[in-house]
Design a protein around this motif. Structure first.
Motif, short mmCIF file in Angstrom:
data_model
loop_
_atom_site.label_atom_id
_atom_site.label_comp_id
_atom_site.label_asym_id
_atom_site.label_seq_id
_atom_site.Cartn_x
_atom_site.Cartn_y
_atom_site.Cartn_z
N ASN A 50 0.85 -1.20 0.00
CA ASN A 50 0.00 0.00 0.00
C ASN A 50 0.88 1.25 0.00
OD1 ASN A 50 0.91 0.33 2.65
ND2 ASN A 50 -0.97 -0.46 3.57
N ALA A 51 0.28 2.44 0.17
CA ALA A 51 1.04 3.69 0.12
C ALA A 51 2.11 3.75 1.21
CB ALA A 51 0.09 4.89 0.23
N VAL A 52 1.81 3.22 2.38
CA VAL A 52 2.79 3.21 3.48
C VAL A 52 3.94 2.27 3.13
CG1 VAL A 52 3.13 2.65 5.92
CG2 VAL A 52 1.06 3.86 5.21
N GLY A 53 3.61 1.12 2.57
CA GLY A 53 4.65 0.18 2.13
C GLY A 53 5.52 0.76 1.03
N ILE A 141 13.71 8.16 9.22
CA ILE A 141 13.19 8.87 8.06
C ILE A 141 11.89 8.24 7.59
CG2 ILE A 141 13.64 9.44 5.63
CD1 ILE A 141 16.64 9.67 6.44
N ALA A 142 11.84 6.91 7.54
CA ALA A 142 10.60 6.24 7.12
C ALA A 142 9.46 6.57 8.07
CB ALA A 142 10.81 4.73 7.04
N THR A 143 9.73 6.60 9.36
CA THR A 143 8.70 6.93 10.35
C THR A 143 8.14 8.32 10.11
OG1 THR A 143 9.63 5.45 12.01
CG2 THR A 143 8.25 7.25 12.82
N LYS A 144 9.02 9.30 9.91
CA LYS A 144 8.55 10.67 9.67
C LYS A 144 7.67 10.75 8.44
CE LYS A 144 12.41 12.86 11.97
NZ LYS A 144 13.72 13.48 11.83
N ASN A 147 4.28 8.85 9.10
CA ASN A 147 3.39 9.62 9.97
C ASN A 147 2.84 10.86 9.28
OD1 ASN A 147 3.30 7.90 12.16
ND2 ASN A 147 5.11 8.76 13.11
N ALA A 148 3.63 11.47 8.41
CA ALA A 148 3.12 12.61 7.64
C ALA A 148 2.01 12.15 6.69
CB ALA A 148 4.25 13.28 6.86
N LEU A 149 2.22 11.01 6.06
CA LEU A 149 1.23 10.46 5.13
C LEU A 149 -0.07 10.10 5.85
CD1 LEU A 149 0.68 9.29 2.23
CD2 LEU A 149 1.57 7.12 3.10
N ARG A 150 0.05 9.51 7.03
CA ARG A 150 -1.14 9.06 7.78
C ARG A 150 -1.74 10.14 8.66
NH1 ARG A 150 0.30 3.69 10.92
NH2 ARG A 150 1.59 5.21 11.99
N GLY A 151 -1.02 11.25 8.83
CA GLY A 151 -1.50 12.29 9.74
C GLY A 151 -1.43 11.85 11.19
N THR A 152 -0.38 11.12 11.55
CA THR A 152 -0.21 10.59 12.91
C THR A 152 1.15 11.00 13.48
OG1 THR A 152 0.63 8.52 11.96
CG2 THR A 152 -1.72 8.58 12.54
N PRO A 153 1.40 12.30 13.65
CA PRO A 153 2.73 12.72 14.11
C PRO A 153 3.11 12.08 15.45
CG PRO A 153 1.15 14.52 14.30
CD PRO A 153 0.46 13.40 13.58
N GLY A 154 4.34 11.57 15.49
CA GLY A 154 4.85 10.98 16.72
C GLY A 154 4.44 9.55 16.99
#
Length: 197
Positions: A50-53, A141-144, A147-154
């Protein structure tokens, strides 16, 4: 409930005395936080990312662009719903040797008086150019981006640690490459697959 320091002490899974900066191949597995399926799904033995992958794939291969002493190959990497497998090749151990020198004192930009940052003794975290540093930067970097893509900062994306295996023989390399390539076919048998619990 009382605090038990033994319960919260993390045992290192790294090979004692091994220099993880030296040239060679390293088979890496990194799992998602709580082994949550977030990178896509396996359909008929094939991984549908998916987009996250896709972010995970892009950042994995970007590692070799920003670190000239790292080589990565398409057929030595797979994204699964809740983990990744890949081989990282460190190709120049001279780079690692130059990175092991003691850090010099750094002077911060002037804002009023000059500030100095004392070197940490002993240094904290993985050695620059090591597998630990490479994996740590990838995860960060992947986490940032995720989280930006999902709107889930942190929000956590990865488990705190990772698994690594030093590849020492051509036979081991071939077995690992086959394991990576056939991983989606075995997803229904994977003990890390929450759908199979």
């Amino acid at each position: 409930m009382t605090y038990d320091p033994e319960q919260h002490h993390r045992r290192s899974i790294r090979l004692p005395g091994y220099d993880y900066v030296q040239a060679g191949g390293y088979f890496i597995t990194i799992c998602t936080h709580d082994r949550t399926n977030m990178f896509g799904e396996v359909v008929d033995g094939e991984m549908q990312v998916n987009a996250v992958g896709e972010v995970v794939c892009a950042e994995w291969f970007r590692t070799a662009q920003i670190r000239p002493y790292v080589r990565l190959y398409d057929d030595e990497f797979v994204v699964m719903p809740n983990h990744i497998h890949g081989i990282i090749w460190i190709i120049n151990d001279d780079v690692g040797a130059t990175r092991r020198v003691a850090p010099a004192r750094r002077v911060a930009h002037r804002v009023g008086a000059t500030r100095r940052v004392a070197p940490t003794d002993p240094p904290r975290g993985p050695a620059s150019g090591s597998i630990g540093a490479i994996v740590g930067q990838f995860k960060s970097i992947a986490t940032k981006r995720i989280n930006a893509l999902r709107g889930t900062p942190g929000a956590p994306v990865w488990q705190r640690n990772y698994y690594e295996h030093i590849i020492r023989t051509e036979d081991a390399l071939q077995r690992i490459r086959e394991y990576i390539a056939t991983n989606p076919l075995r997803w229904h048998l994977d003990r890390e697959n929450p759908d199979e619990w």
